[in-house]
Design a protein around this motif. Structure first.
Motif, PDB file in Angstrom:
ATOM      1  N   THR A  13      58.300 -34.699  66.246  1.00  0.00           N
ATOM      2  CA  THR A  13      57.058 -35.455  66.334  1.00  0.00           C
ATOM      3  C   THR A  13      56.145 -34.997  65.217  1.00  0.00           C
ATOM      4  N   PRO A  14      55.686 -35.906  64.381  1.00  0.00           N
ATOM      5  CA  PRO A  14      54.832 -35.483  63.268  1.00  0.00           C
ATOM      6  C   PRO A  14      53.541 -34.865  63.779  1.00  0.00           C
ATOM      7  N   LEU A  15      53.159 -33.762  63.129  1.00  0.00           N
ATOM      8  CA  LEU A  15      51.924 -33.081  63.515  1.00  0.00           C
ATOM      9  C   LEU A  15      50.737 -33.675  62.769  1.00  0.00           C
ATOM     10  N   ASP A  16      50.476 -34.941  62.993  1.00  0.00           N
ATOM     11  CA  ASP A  16      49.278 -35.541  62.422  1.00  0.00           C
ATOM     12  C   ASP A  16      48.413 -36.065  63.551  1.00  0.00           C
ATOM     13  N   ALA A  17      47.147 -36.227  63.264  1.00  0.00           N
ATOM     14  CA  ALA A  17      46.183 -36.558  64.313  1.00  0.00           C
ATOM     15  C   ALA A  17      46.518 -37.875  64.999  1.00  0.00           C
ATOM     16  N   ARG A  18      47.028 -38.869  64.247  1.00  0.00           N
ATOM     17  CA  ARG A  18      47.305 -40.174  64.856  1.00  0.00           C
ATOM     18  C   ARG A  18      48.416 -40.064  65.897  1.00  0.00           C
ATOM     19  N   ASP A  21      47.121 -38.122  68.929  1.00  0.00           N
ATOM     20  CA  ASP A  21      46.194 -38.932  69.722  1.00  0.00           C
ATOM     21  C   ASP A  21      46.945 -39.991  70.532  1.00  0.00           C
ATOM     22  N   LEU A  63      49.454 -24.641  62.599  1.00  0.00           N
ATOM     23  CA  LEU A  63      48.570 -25.352  61.672  1.00  0.00           C
ATOM     24  C   LEU A  63      47.453 -24.451  61.166  1.00  0.00           C
ATOM     25  N   GLU A  66      48.792 -22.507  58.307  1.00  0.00           N
ATOM     26  CA  GLU A  66      48.888 -23.366  57.123  1.00  0.00           C
ATOM     27  C   GLU A  66      47.517 -23.564  56.481  1.00  0.00           C
ATOM     28  N   THR A 419      36.293 -29.059  54.682  1.00  0.00           N
ATOM     29  CA  THR A 419      37.137 -30.245  54.866  1.00  0.00           C
ATOM     30  C   THR A 419      36.339 -31.535  54.852  1.00  0.00           C
TER      31      THR A 419
END
Length: 447
Positions: A13-18, A21, A63, A66, A419
């Motif tokens: 599962t990609p670790l991006d916010a979308r 969410d 994260l 990173e 950021t």
């Protein structure tokens, strides 16, 4: 309905916010209706969600490392001194996790240690077998060891993840301490001696206008102090004192600290800052008052404190403060000096109460110029905010930017993270009603 059919088949599962969410929304939607599970299924689902919660904190740790690595590489390329490469990263993590900077820094430190020096612990954590707190205990109890010995303890204690998962917290700490003492007893002794230098006293609000006064002491001092208070309580109760043992011990502690040891020469002076409206002071209202260092207290208790001070003939000082007509925040005048004058510094501390960083409830230690003096920032209540030491140092890192936010609704500071994320902070209303004049009452207890 909960559908856990895919739990046993891990998929990337990609670790991006979308993506995160989306999954969060799906899980949240499942809570809107009955699960449709039997009791066994409910227990299995609770266990699965607990493991998921552990994996989520491990993903945050991944994260965070990173982010820390990226920040350090970026700043090193710009020639930032090595000691300042990681400044402010813990605060960024805390902002994302909606927690205090201290907790964010602790999470980041644990993430760095777990991913680089505790491989068995890290495997168990990211597999959902242990919690973040269990990983913290392993890191804490091996902190005094060399890298090689730390790895050995990690392998011995966390090498079998199934066994590790069954351990209780006390059992886990006991085994860690036993392994550490076996490998390097000298480091354990050195750690104990260093720990004695960390002795301190803290004060935290407790329910019902009480406080927790906590002392971290070496074992001999803590046991001796408790024994002395116990003897006082036993003696008083043997003499017919109707107070409970805990009450006598608490009263004896306060008496010895506040009134002072009879063998100590001189007098002690203790100031208590109480802020309340004139309306409430003279008994016509019931809005909460505010005690500096504690927080809101009922107006009835505040009046009792004032009356008691007058009865004991303590020095009493009254100072008028002024509130914003709509927000109830305290307002004050400018000053041209470099350092915050004592009266202005006292005012900012009373206005802000605790560090202005969101989710940081640490006491105010530094008075900060959001617009630095180097940029011609004035020394004023508008260009002033109360911060804890860690947050004040963090905002000095590259990429941080803070300015008073223009507006007519009281004091507001806008802070921008490296950021680009922004947050605005406002001081809490000092009183619930703004139609009365707040009065600051200073007690000086002379004994």
């Amino acid at each position: 309905m909960f559908d856990l059919s895919g739990v046993s088949e891990p998929a990337a599962t990609p670790l991006d916010a979308r993506a995160i969410d989306t999954f969060r929304a799906q899980l949240s939607a499942a809570l809107e209706s009955p699960s449709g599970l039997d009791d066994g299924g409910r227990v299995d689902a609770i266990r699965g969600l607990e493991a998921l919660a552990c994996v989520v904190t491990a993903a945050q740790a991944h994260l965070s490392v990173e982010l820390d690595t990226s920040r350090r590489e970026e700043r090193a390329a710009k020639g930032v001194p090595a000691a300042q490469l990681g400044r402010g990263v813990g605060q960024e993590v805390a902002h994302a996790r909606r927690e205090s900077p201290h907790r964010g820094q602790r999470h980041l430190g644990l993430a760095r240690i777990a991913t680089t020096e505790l491989p068995s612990t890290w495997r168990a954590w990211r597999a959902g077998r242990i919690t973040e707190w269990q990983a913290t205990l392993i890191a804490r109890e091996t902190a005094c060891l060399s890298r090689e010995d730390r790895l050995a303890v990690d392998t011995a204690v966390a090498g079998d993840p199934a066994r590790l998962e069954r351990m209780g917290l006390r059992e886990l700490v006991g085994e860690l301490q036993s392994e550490a003492n076996h490998l390097d007893p000298a480091s354990v002794v050195a750690r104990r001696r260093r720990a004695e230098t960390d002795r301190h006293v803290t004060l935290r609000p407790a329910p019902d206008t009480m406080t927790w006064l906590t002392a971290l002491l070496p074992v001999k001092d803590g046991v001796a102090a408790y024994a002395a208070l116990t003897r006082s309580a036993d003696s008083a109760r043997a003499g017919g004192d109707r107070r409970g043992k805990g009450q006598v011990m608490a009263d004896a502690l306060v008496g010895r600290v506040v009134e002072g040891d009879t063998t100590t020469a001189g007098h002690q002076r203790v100031s208590l800052n109480l802020v309340m409206t004139d309306h409430d002071l003279f008994g016509a209202g019931d809005q909460p008052a505010y005690v500096d260092g504690y927080g809101p207290v009922p107006s009835e208790l505040a009046r009792e404190i004032v009356a008691g001070a007058c009865t004991r003939k303590e020095e009493l000082w009254l100072r008028r403060l002024y509130c914003h007509p709509r927000t109830g925040e305290l307002v004050a005048a400018d000053s041209r000096s470099r350092l915050f004058p004592r009266s202005l510094a006292r005012f900012i501390r009373l206005r802000d109460r605790v560090c202005r960083t969101p989710w940081c409830d640490a006491p105010v230690r530094h008075l900060d110029h959001p617009v630095p003096r180097a940029d011609d920032g004035p020394t004023s209540e508008v260009n002033g905010q109360g911060l804890c030491e860690a947050c004040n140092y963090a905002k000095e890192a590259p990429g941080w930017w803070a300015r008073p936010s223009p507006g007519t609704d009281g004091h507001e500071i806008e802070t921008t993270l490296p950021t680009g994320h922004r947050y605005r902070s406002r001081p809490p209303p000092i009183v619930a009603t703004v139609r009365r004049t707040p009065i600051r009452i200073d007690f000086v207890l002379a004994t």
